[in-house]
Design an enzyme around this catalytic site. Sequence first.
Site, PDB file in Angstrom:
ATOM      1  N   ARG A  94       0.845  -1.196   0.000  1.00 23.51           N
ATOM      2  CA  ARG A  94       0.000   0.000   0.000  1.00 23.51           C
ATOM      3  C   ARG A  94       0.882   1.248   0.000  1.00 23.51           C
ATOM      4  O   ARG A  94       0.567   2.254   0.614  1.00 23.51           O
ATOM      5  CB  ARG A  94      -0.938   0.036   1.223  1.00 23.51           C
ATOM      6  N   ARG A 110      -9.388  -9.494  10.011  1.00 21.68           N
ATOM      7  CA  ARG A 110      -8.385  -8.471  10.328  1.00 21.68           C
ATOM      8  C   ARG A 110      -8.845  -7.523  11.427  1.00 21.68           C
ATOM      9  O   ARG A 110      -8.038  -6.801  11.989  1.00 21.68           O
ATOM     10  CB  ARG A 110      -8.056  -7.641   9.085  1.00 21.68           C
ATOM     11  N   ASP A 142     -17.610  -0.586   5.929  1.00 18.29           N
ATOM     12  CA  ASP A 142     -18.488  -1.338   5.025  1.00 18.29           C
ATOM     13  C   ASP A 142     -19.319  -0.374   4.187  1.00 18.29           C
ATOM     14  O   ASP A 142     -20.367   0.098   4.609  1.00 18.29           O
ATOM     15  CB  ASP A 142     -19.385  -2.280   5.827  1.00 18.29           C
ATOM     16  N   THR A 143     -18.813  -0.055   3.013  1.00 15.62           N
ATOM     17  CA  THR A 143     -19.470   0.874   2.096  1.00 15.62           C
ATOM     18  C   THR A 143     -19.743   0.183   0.765  1.00 15.62           C
ATOM     19  O   THR A 143     -19.143  -0.852   0.459  1.00 15.62           O
ATOM     20  CB  THR A 143     -18.563   2.088   1.824  1.00 15.62           C
ATOM     21  N   PRO A 144     -20.607   0.764  -0.053  1.00 13.94           N
ATOM     22  CA  PRO A 144     -20.841   0.182  -1.382  1.00 13.94           C
ATOM     23  C   PRO A 144     -19.555   0.071  -2.214  1.00 13.94           C
ATOM     24  O   PRO A 144     -19.354  -0.919  -2.913  1.00 13.94           O
ATOM     25  CB  PRO A 144     -21.834   1.149  -2.027  1.00 13.94           C
ATOM     26  N   TYR A 156      -0.745   4.558  -1.441  1.00 15.64           N
ATOM     27  CA  TYR A 156      -1.934   4.835  -0.638  1.00 15.64           C
ATOM     28  C   TYR A 156      -1.528   5.338   0.748  1.00 15.64           C
ATOM     29  O   TYR A 156      -2.015   6.359   1.236  1.00 15.64           O
ATOM     30  CB  TYR A 156      -2.790   3.567  -0.538  1.00 15.64           C
TER      31      TYR A 156
END
Length: 198
Positions: free
Chosen positions: A96, A158, A133-135, A99
Site C-alpha cells: 500500500r 483483520r 463497510d461501504t458500497p 496509498y
Amino acid sequence: MEVSAKKRQAVEGKLAGKVALVTGAAQGIGEATARIVHHVTILDCSEKDWDTAWNVNIKIIFFLCKQAIPNMMANGGGSIINMSSVVSSIKGVANRYVYGTTNAAVIGLTKAIAVDFVDKNIRCNAICPRTIDTPSLQERMKAHSTSKKMEYETFIARQKMGGMGKPEEIASLCTFLASDEAAFITGKEYVIDGGWTL
C-alpha cells in the site's frame, strides 16, 4: 443510510449555524478515493499510479481547503475535517506504498492548516478509519475476489473487534468534530479502526 427523524434533529441541532468542510466524504472525492487503492510497493508503483493517488488523495484536499479557508476567515471561523486512513503515518501496510504515503500527507496537511489558522478560529482535524463497510468496498471485494464471502471473511478476520466499521460511525465522529463540543480540538488525527492498530 436511513436516518431517523430524531437523530437528524440532534445532528442538525449540533451543527446549526456551523460551517464545516469534510473532504473525502461518501460521494465525489470520497467515492473516487475509496476506489483508488493501489496494491503496489515502491518498485511496482508507476508514475501514473503516483500522480493519480496524489491528485485524488491530497491535491483535491489542497484545492478545497485553499478555497474554503478565506470564506471561513471572513465568517469568523469553521471546521475542516479531512478523511485520511490508518494506512498512513499511523501504520504501514504491505503493498500500500502510494496509498499510505498520500494518506500520511493528508495528516501532515491537516496539522499544518491547524497550526496556521488556529488564531482565526479555524479548526482542522483528520479522521483515519480502517475498513468501513461501504458500497465501494463491496464493489472492490467483488472485483478482486473469486468468492465475495471469502473476501468478506478475510476483512472481518483483520478486525480485532469483529465486523467492519459503519458509515454512520464515521458520520457521528464528523458531527462531533464539526460541533461546539469539539471547539477546543484541532490538529488531531482520529483513529476509528475497531482496534486494528492496537
